[in-house]
Design a protein around this motif. Sequence first.
Motif, PDB file in Angstrom:
ATOM      1  N   UNK A 123      82.915  30.413  -4.437  1.00 40.25           N
ATOM      2  CA  UNK A 123      82.562  29.421  -5.456  1.00 40.25           C
ATOM      3  C   UNK A 123      83.022  28.025  -5.049  1.00 40.25           C
ATOM      4  N   UNK A 124      84.185  27.943  -4.411  1.00 41.20           N
ATOM      5  CA  UNK A 124      84.694  26.643  -3.964  1.00 41.20           C
ATOM      6  C   UNK A 124      83.815  26.014  -2.892  1.00 41.20           C
ATOM      7  N   UNK A 125      83.091  26.831  -2.137  1.00 42.92           N
ATOM      8  CA  UNK A 125      82.243  26.311  -1.067  1.00 42.92           C
ATOM      9  C   UNK A 125      80.866  25.871  -1.550  1.00 42.92           C
ATOM     10  N   UNK A 126      80.511  26.240  -2.770  1.00 38.32           N
ATOM     11  CA  UNK A 126      79.202  25.853  -3.303  1.00 38.32           C
ATOM     12  C   UNK A 126      79.255  24.437  -3.856  1.00 38.32           C
ATOM     13  N   UNK A 127      78.211  23.646  -3.584  1.00 33.62           N
ATOM     14  CA  UNK A 127      78.183  22.295  -4.154  1.00 33.62           C
ATOM     15  C   UNK A 127      77.948  22.387  -5.661  1.00 33.62           C
ATOM     16  N   UNK A 128      78.530  21.462  -6.388  1.00 31.87           N
ATOM     17  CA  UNK A 128      78.316  21.415  -7.833  1.00 31.87           C
ATOM     18  C   UNK A 128      77.731  20.069  -8.205  1.00 31.87           C
ATOM     19  N   UNK A 129      76.984  20.064  -9.284  1.00 34.78           N
ATOM     20  CA  UNK A 129      76.394  18.812  -9.769  1.00 34.78           C
ATOM     21  C   UNK A 129      77.386  18.153 -10.715  1.00 34.78           C
ATOM     22  N   UNK A 130      77.553  16.874 -10.567  1.00 32.76           N
ATOM     23  CA  UNK A 130      78.427  16.165 -11.507  1.00 32.76           C
ATOM     24  C   UNK A 130      77.649  15.915 -12.794  1.00 32.76           C
ATOM     25  N   UNK A 131      78.336  15.579 -13.841  1.00 33.60           N
ATOM     26  CA  UNK A 131      77.681  15.302 -15.119  1.00 33.60           C
ATOM     27  C   UNK A 131      76.657  14.183 -14.969  1.00 33.60           C
ATOM     28  N   UNK A 132      76.992  13.182 -14.162  1.00 31.79           N
ATOM     29  CA  UNK A 132      76.067  12.067 -13.948  1.00 31.79           C
ATOM     30  C   UNK A 132      74.784  12.570 -13.290  1.00 31.79           C
ATOM     31  N   UNK A 133      74.910  13.412 -12.282  1.00 28.40           N
ATOM     32  CA  UNK A 133      73.738  13.933 -11.585  1.00 28.40           C
ATOM     33  C   UNK A 133      72.843  14.719 -12.528  1.00 28.40           C
ATOM     34  N   UNK A 134      73.442  15.504 -13.413  1.00 32.11           N
ATOM     35  CA  UNK A 134      72.649  16.342 -14.317  1.00 32.11           C
ATOM     36  C   UNK A 134      71.834  15.510 -15.289  1.00 32.11           C
ATOM     37  N   UNK A 135      72.404  14.440 -15.823  1.00 35.90           N
ATOM     38  CA  UNK A 135      71.704  13.654 -16.826  1.00 35.90           C
ATOM     39  C   UNK A 135      70.798  12.595 -16.264  1.00 35.90           C
TER      40      UNK A 135
END
Length: 161
Positions: A135-147
């Motif tokens: 899970x730590x290696x997967x990129x995550x979307x920031x709140x800004x990116x999502x909206x």
Amino acid sequence: MKTVHDDTGKRYLLLKRSEHASLVRNPKNGNECYIQNDRLEDDTDESPLETAARTISDPVRTLLTNVHDEATLGLLIELDNRGPLGIRTLLDEYDFCESDLHGRLTVLSAAGLLEQVDIACERGYRATKTCTTALDQLPTASEHDLGAVAESSDGTADSSS
């Protein structure tokens, strides 16, 4: 395409073979080069697609091959973030019927992504080190990116968020 390895054991994907040398691609970085044929042997142990898949870390491959929907991925993320949770808590707080949850927990435990623990004399589960690493290696979307970058079906930016 087939998998080959050189005299040092390094695996490549064979792209083209000529009389004296073969064009190969390193599956880890995509670099292509020619290697003399007398330094190459066919690798019958795995397919070219398996060779390509092995460029991904073991924990992430385990996650990808055992999580088949967003609800299961979300369950792993919650267990990783919140720590061990009892089976009653999982049933009460998440939208799984008992048999569906049991099936998912069994598959994830067998894959080494979850482990069973006791929580207040009740069966519970927690994420394993393998799961946390993946899970730590997967990129995550920031709140800004999502909206900010919601695209409508016609490709224009959606300003309703």
